[in-house]
Design a protein around this motif. Structure first.
Motif, short mmCIF file in Angstrom:
data_model
loop_
_atom_site.label_atom_id
_atom_site.label_comp_id
_atom_site.label_asym_id
_atom_site.label_seq_id
_atom_site.Cartn_x
_atom_site.Cartn_y
_atom_site.Cartn_z
N LYS A 167 0.82 -1.20 0.00
CA LYS A 167 0.00 0.00 0.00
C LYS A 167 0.86 1.26 0.00
O LYS A 167 0.34 2.37 -0.10
CB LYS A 167 -0.93 0.00 1.22
CG LYS A 167 -2.04 -1.04 1.16
CD LYS A 167 -2.65 -1.30 2.53
CE LYS A 167 -3.29 -0.07 3.11
NZ LYS A 167 -4.50 0.34 2.34
N LEU A 168 2.18 1.10 0.14
CA LEU A 168 3.10 2.22 0.13
C LEU A 168 3.59 2.50 -1.29
O LEU A 168 3.51 1.63 -2.16
CB LEU A 168 4.31 1.92 1.03
CG LEU A 168 4.05 1.82 2.54
CD1 LEU A 168 5.27 1.25 3.24
CD2 LEU A 168 3.71 3.19 3.12
N PRO A 169 4.14 3.69 -1.53
CA PRO A 169 4.80 3.93 -2.82
C PRO A 169 5.92 2.92 -3.01
O PRO A 169 6.57 2.50 -2.05
CB PRO A 169 5.37 5.35 -2.65
CG PRO A 169 4.52 5.99 -1.61
CD PRO A 169 4.12 4.89 -0.67
N GLU A 170 6.16 2.52 -4.25
CA GLU A 170 7.12 1.45 -4.53
C GLU A 170 8.50 1.74 -3.97
O GLU A 170 9.21 0.83 -3.53
CB GLU A 170 7.20 1.23 -6.04
CG GLU A 170 7.98 -0.02 -6.41
CD GLU A 170 7.88 -0.35 -7.88
OE1 GLU A 170 8.59 -1.26 -8.34
OE2 GLU A 170 7.08 0.32 -8.59
N GLY A 214 -3.44 -1.22 -4.86
CA GLY A 214 -3.17 -1.03 -6.27
C GLY A 214 -3.24 0.44 -6.67
O GLY A 214 -2.87 0.81 -7.76
N GLY A 215 -3.72 1.32 -5.76
CA GLY A 215 -3.75 2.74 -6.05
C GLY A 215 -2.40 3.36 -5.78
O GLY A 215 -1.39 2.69 -5.70
N ALA A 216 -2.36 4.66 -5.62
CA ALA A 216 -1.07 5.34 -5.45
C ALA A 216 -0.62 5.25 -4.00
O ALA A 216 -0.13 4.24 -3.56
CB ALA A 216 -1.22 6.79 -5.89
N VAL A 217 -0.79 6.30 -3.23
CA VAL A 217 -0.35 6.29 -1.84
C VAL A 217 -1.55 5.93 -0.98
O VAL A 217 -2.54 6.64 -0.96
CB VAL A 217 0.20 7.68 -1.43
CG1 VAL A 217 0.64 7.67 0.02
CG2 VAL A 217 1.35 8.08 -2.33
N LYS A 218 -1.47 4.82 -0.25
CA LYS A 218 -2.66 4.35 0.48
C LYS A 218 -2.47 4.38 1.98
O LYS A 218 -3.43 4.32 2.72
CB LYS A 218 -3.03 2.92 0.07
CG LYS A 218 -3.07 2.64 -1.41
CD LYS A 218 -1.75 2.14 -1.84
CE LYS A 218 -1.76 1.64 -3.27
NZ LYS A 218 -0.40 1.30 -3.71
N THR A 219 -1.26 4.42 2.47
CA THR A 219 -1.04 4.50 3.90
C THR A 219 0.31 5.15 4.13
O THR A 219 1.17 5.17 3.25
CB THR A 219 -1.09 3.11 4.55
OG1 THR A 219 -1.14 3.26 5.97
CG2 THR A 219 0.14 2.29 4.19
N GLY A 220 0.50 5.73 5.31
CA GLY A 220 1.76 6.39 5.61
C GLY A 220 2.85 5.41 6.01
O GLY A 220 2.57 4.31 6.49
N PHE A 221 4.10 5.82 5.81
CA PHE A 221 5.25 4.98 6.12
C PHE A 221 5.28 4.65 7.61
O PHE A 221 5.40 3.47 8.00
CB PHE A 221 6.54 5.70 5.71
CG PHE A 221 7.77 4.85 5.82
CD1 PHE A 221 8.16 4.02 4.78
CD2 PHE A 221 8.56 4.89 6.96
CE1 PHE A 221 9.31 3.23 4.87
CE2 PHE A 221 9.70 4.12 7.07
CZ PHE A 221 10.07 3.29 6.02
N ALA A 222 5.15 5.67 8.45
CA ALA A 222 5.18 5.46 9.90
C ALA A 222 4.00 4.60 10.37
O ALA A 222 4.15 3.74 11.25
CB ALA A 222 5.18 6.80 10.63
#
Length: 247
Positions: free
Chosen positions: A32-35, A115-123
């Motif tokens: 769910k994170l950016p690649e 499958g979308g773009a940014v779906k959740t934050g890294f932290a």
């Protein structure tokens, strides 16, 4: 000495098997994170999870006491371990249900669907990995204590298991991402694992063998479906090529 080696091998196998649940969750969450952030999230999450497990092992005497009932309800004595398992199970059920909803009806919240773009934050991803690892760690450590009293053996088993999880996390995440139907199957696994955690916390023990047998059978069926879909695509491509050649 042979008994120590046997205990070590058994514990490593147990930790790896119990880690399958965690790996499925980590794979779905980090996808769910950016690649560009996925590999870092997996490494940091599992690295912190290893530190967390080692800290829990250092307080193993306290962890064992978590099985002591603190209150009773409906004829069952609830310990802190039961409460943690129920809370972790509810979190998994909520998370899996939410993701299934986003997959079935992605238009409702397109920014959060898999499958979308940014779906959740890294932290947020790291925090959720650690939260769930805490639940699985307490369960596995209490099981490990029943198998051996030697702390070094438990430490080695945890380090080896987490290292193997780190190696397998990337390929598993890429496989799930490359096969959209696997995502729904993996979410169903999380839903089932969450329900078994809740059942265990309520005093209804579900043998892990049943759970993993169901996961293996479902995985085999989906693998056969993937082969069938691939063959149909190949047949259609050959028919198209043949039609173009005739024309």
């Amino acid at each position: 000495m042979p008994e120590a080696w046997a205990a070590l091998v058994t514990l490593i196998v147990m930790e790896v098997v119990l880690g399958i649940d965690n790996l499925v969750f980590i794979s779905i969450l980090t996808n769910k994170l950016p690649e560009s952030q996925r590999q870092s999230a997996r490494r940091i999450g599992l690295g912190l999870a290893l530190i967390l497990r080692l800290l829990l092992l250092a307080t193993v005497a306290f962890i064992v006491q978590l099985t002591t009932p603190v209150f009773s309800a409906f004829g069952h004595g609830f310990s802190w371990k039961d409460i943690i398992l129920i809370a972790g199970g509810l979190f998994l059920v909520w998370k899996a249900t939410k993701e299934i909803h986003h997959n079935v009806d992605p238009d409702e919240q397109p920014g959060e669907m898999i499958g979308g773009a940014v779906k959740t934050g890294f932290a947020a991803a790291i925090a959720q990995i650690l939260l769930l690892d805490l639940v699985f760690s307490i369960d596995s450590i209490i099981t490990a204590v029943g198998m051996t009293e030697h702390l070094p053996i438990m430490v080695i088993a945890v380090v080896v298991a987490v290292t193997l999880m780190l190696v397998a996390a990337g390929p598993l995440a890429r496989f799930i991402e490359a096969n959209p139907t696997i995502v729904m199957l993996a979410l169903a696994f999380l839903l089932m694992i969450g329900m078994t955690l809740i059942a265990d916390g309520l005093g209804f023990h579900v043998p892990k063998g049943y759970v993993y047998a169901a996961m293996a059978f479902s995985g085999l069926v989906e693998f056969l479906n993937m082969l069938a879909r691939r063959k149909r695509r190949k047949d259609r491509a050959m028919q198209t090529d043949a039609a173009e050649t005739r024309h």
